[in-house]
Every structure is written in structure tokens, then in C-alpha cells.
Design a protein around this motif. Structure first.
Motif, PDB file in Angstrom:
ATOM      1  N   TYR A  50       0.804  -1.225   0.000  1.00 27.31           N
ATOM      2  CA  TYR A  50       0.000   0.000   0.000  1.00 27.31           C
ATOM      3  C   TYR A  50       0.835   1.272   0.000  1.00 27.31           C
ATOM      4  O   TYR A  50       0.289   2.367   0.129  1.00 27.31           O
ATOM      5  N   ASP A  51       2.135   1.151  -0.128  1.00 25.87           N
ATOM      6  CA  ASP A  51       2.984   2.346  -0.083  1.00 25.87           C
ATOM      7  C   ASP A  51       2.580   3.363  -1.152  1.00 25.87           C
ATOM      8  O   ASP A  51       2.529   4.572  -0.891  1.00 25.87           O
ATOM      9  N   ILE A 104     -11.558   1.465   6.141  1.00 27.38           N
ATOM     10  CA  ILE A 104     -10.708   0.324   5.813  1.00 27.38           C
ATOM     11  C   ILE A 104     -10.675   0.123   4.303  1.00 27.38           C
ATOM     12  O   ILE A 104     -11.719   0.100   3.644  1.00 27.38           O
ATOM     13  N   VAL A 105      -9.466  -0.010   3.769  1.00 26.41           N
ATOM     14  CA  VAL A 105      -9.261  -0.383   2.372  1.00 26.41           C
ATOM     15  C   VAL A 105      -8.579  -1.745   2.380  1.00 26.41           C
ATOM     16  O   VAL A 105      -7.480  -1.889   2.921  1.00 26.41           O
ATOM     17  N   GLY A 217      -2.725  -5.148  -9.746  1.00 27.90           N
ATOM     18  CA  GLY A 217      -2.821  -3.789 -10.267  1.00 27.90           C
ATOM     19  C   GLY A 217      -3.881  -2.948  -9.589  1.00 27.90           C
ATOM     20  O   GLY A 217      -3.833  -1.708  -9.644  1.00 27.90           O
ATOM     21  N   LEU A 218      -4.841  -3.597  -8.946  1.00 27.72           N
ATOM     22  CA  LEU A 218      -5.883  -2.861  -8.238  1.00 27.72           C
ATOM     23  C   LEU A 218      -5.299  -1.974  -7.136  1.00 27.72           C
ATOM     24  O   LEU A 218      -5.930  -0.998  -6.716  1.00 27.72           O
ATOM     25  N   LEU A 219      -4.090  -2.301  -6.682  1.00 27.23           N
ATOM     26  CA  LEU A 219      -3.449  -1.523  -5.622  1.00 27.23           C
ATOM     27  C   LEU A 219      -2.795  -0.243  -6.141  1.00 27.23           C
ATOM     28  O   LEU A 219      -2.579   0.693  -5.368  1.00 27.23           O
ATOM     29  N   THR A 223      -6.709   4.167 -12.617  1.00 28.94           N
ATOM     30  CA  THR A 223      -8.142   4.117 -12.910  1.00 28.94           C
ATOM     31  C   THR A 223      -8.959   3.689 -11.700  1.00 28.94           C
ATOM     32  O   THR A 223     -10.170   3.914 -11.652  1.00 28.94           O
ATOM     33  N   VAL A 224      -8.296   3.071 -10.727  1.00 28.57           N
ATOM     34  CA  VAL A 224      -8.991   2.615  -9.520  1.00 28.57           C
ATOM     35  C   VAL A 224      -9.168   3.750  -8.519  1.00 28.57           C
ATOM     36  O   VAL A 224     -10.133   3.793  -7.749  1.00 28.57           O
TER      37      VAL A 224
END
Length: 240
Positions: A50-51, A104-105, A217-219, A223-224
């Protein structure tokens, strides 16, 4: 001597400006408008994943002191055990920030321990928004490749753990009816780890499907980010 005195005065003025009431008020205001964010990694994941997102949220106005990523003791272990670790971690964050609730993610399997924490532990009273990224809320066939781990067994479609987690209400709001929990589930049709990718859809959430983004890639994919930002700002239009 005069030059040194001037330099000293300038330095004092600069320091006072940094800690001036206006500066402090601006910092307090930024914190008051936002909840601390707790990031939850997935199966075999790491808090360091998550950096990139942390740096992005700082650019969006979150204080760095409001961003926390948990590192589970057993990254392939039971979601129930992880949920208890998450409970302790959230309590620590709330003590440190003096905030009332957190957002929360959660990525991948982290969404399951998060939902367990909300449904069965203290999360219902201590969580404001829940955002999941590519979480196998109804299981994934990929889990059959890791059945020697408890976490993978719990992610098998139709497992006792998932049946229990999804029973009655997939997105519980807890006891505070005046401030319901907003759920956002972001998932990608290009995610080959969550099979089928539609497993990420949960009743009562703002379910957001995107394309062309991998599971990891969602991290990081840009586009997310707008959907994460919307979820953190209580933007879930289809929430309970």
C-alpha cells in the motif's frame, strides 16, 4: 553582529509560522474532516503493497499520521485469526489518533477478514467506510491451488466460512443506525486470480466493475483511485 541578529529573528519568525494557530488549525481541520485509513493486505500479501496508495492519499489531503497498514502474522492463515489481529490494530489506531472511527481499504482476502471483523467483532461500531479491491467475497477457484493453507480453504466457493460470512446480511451496518457503514467493492473483469471475478459482488455495496486491471494492479492503477476516493468520502450510492 547585526547580521547574526537578523538571521536569528528570521529563523524565529519562520518557526512561529510553522506552528502558528492558523497552521495548526488547518492541520486539525484536515484531520477532523477525514477518518484514519487502515489498509489490509491479502493472501501472501504485505503492508508495503500500500505504499503507493498511501503517497497518493497524502496528495489528496490525508495526513500521513492517518494512514496505517497492518501486517498479518500469518499471511495465508485463517481470516478469523486475522480479524482478531485487525481488531487490535484498529483499536491501536483509534487510541493513537483519538478518532472515533476508521475507514478500511482491503485487497483480496483482506476483504474477508475485514468483513468478519465488522460482522462479528467490534468493527460495526468502529468502522465508517469499507472498500474492498478484488476480494473473493463468494470464493475463488484459484484457492484450490493452496489448500494446504487455512486461508485458501476458507476461500473455496461454498466453504463453511464463506457461507457463514455471507449469511443474513453481506454488508452489516452494526448498531449505529444514524451512521451506517458504506461498503464499496471494486473489482476488475481482467482479474484472473478471483475466478470468477463476479465473486467480488456483494449485496448492499456499491459494486464497481472496471476493466483492464490485474489483481495486483488494483493496488496501484490510476483508474482505480477515483473510486477509492469516492468510497472514502461516503460516496457509495448503492449502499444500504
Amino acid at each position: 553582529m547585526v547580521r547574526g541578529l537578523i538571521s536569528l529573528v528570521v529563523s524565529v519568525v519562520f518557526i512561529l509560522a510553522l506552528v502558528s494557530p492558523a497552521t495548526a488549525a488547518k492541520r486539525v481541520s484536515a484531520e477532523a474532516e477525514k477518518d484514519p485509513v487502515v489498509f489490509v493486505h491479502g493472501f501472501t500479501g504485505s503492508s508495503s503493497g500500500y505504499d503507493n496508495m498511501k503517497q497518493w492519499l497524502i496528495s489528496q489531503g490525508w495526513p500521513s499520521s492517518y494512514l496505517y497498514a497492518i501486517q498479518y502474522t500469518d499471511t495465508t492463515g485463517s481470516n478469523i485469526d486475522n480479524a482478531y489481529e485487525l481488531q487490535s490494530f484498529v483499536n491501536q489506531v483509534l487510541r493513537q489518533t483519538k478518532a472515533a472511527k476508521v475507514d478500511i481499504v482491503a485487497h483480496s482476502m483482506g476483504g474477508l477478514s475485514t468483513r468478519y471483523y465488522v460482522k462479528y467483532l467490534e468493527g460495526a461500531q468502529k468502522v465508517d467506510d469499507v472498500i474492498t479491491l478484488g476480494s473473493p467475497h463468494h470464493g475463488t477457484n484459484s484457492s484450490y491451488f493452496g489448500l494446504w493453507t487455512e486461508g485458501a480453504r476458507e476461500m473455496v466457493p461454498g466453504s463453511a466460512f464463506l457461507n457463514d460470512l455471507n449469511s443474513a446480511d453481506e454488508t452489516p451496518n452494526g448498531s449505529d443506525t444514524s451512521s451506517i457503514i458504506q461498503y464499496t467493492s471494486i473489482y476488475s473483469s481482467a482479474d484472473t486470480v478471483i475466478n470468477p471475478y463476479t465473486s467480488s459482488i456483494i449485496n448492499g455495496a456499491d459494486n464497481v466493475q472496471i476493466t483492464g486491471v490485474s489483481h495486483s494492479g488494483l493496488l496501484t492503477d490510476i483508474t482505480v483511485r477515483p473510486f477509492v476516493l469516492e468510497g472514502l468520502q461516503d460516496g457509495g450510492a448503492n449502499s444500504n
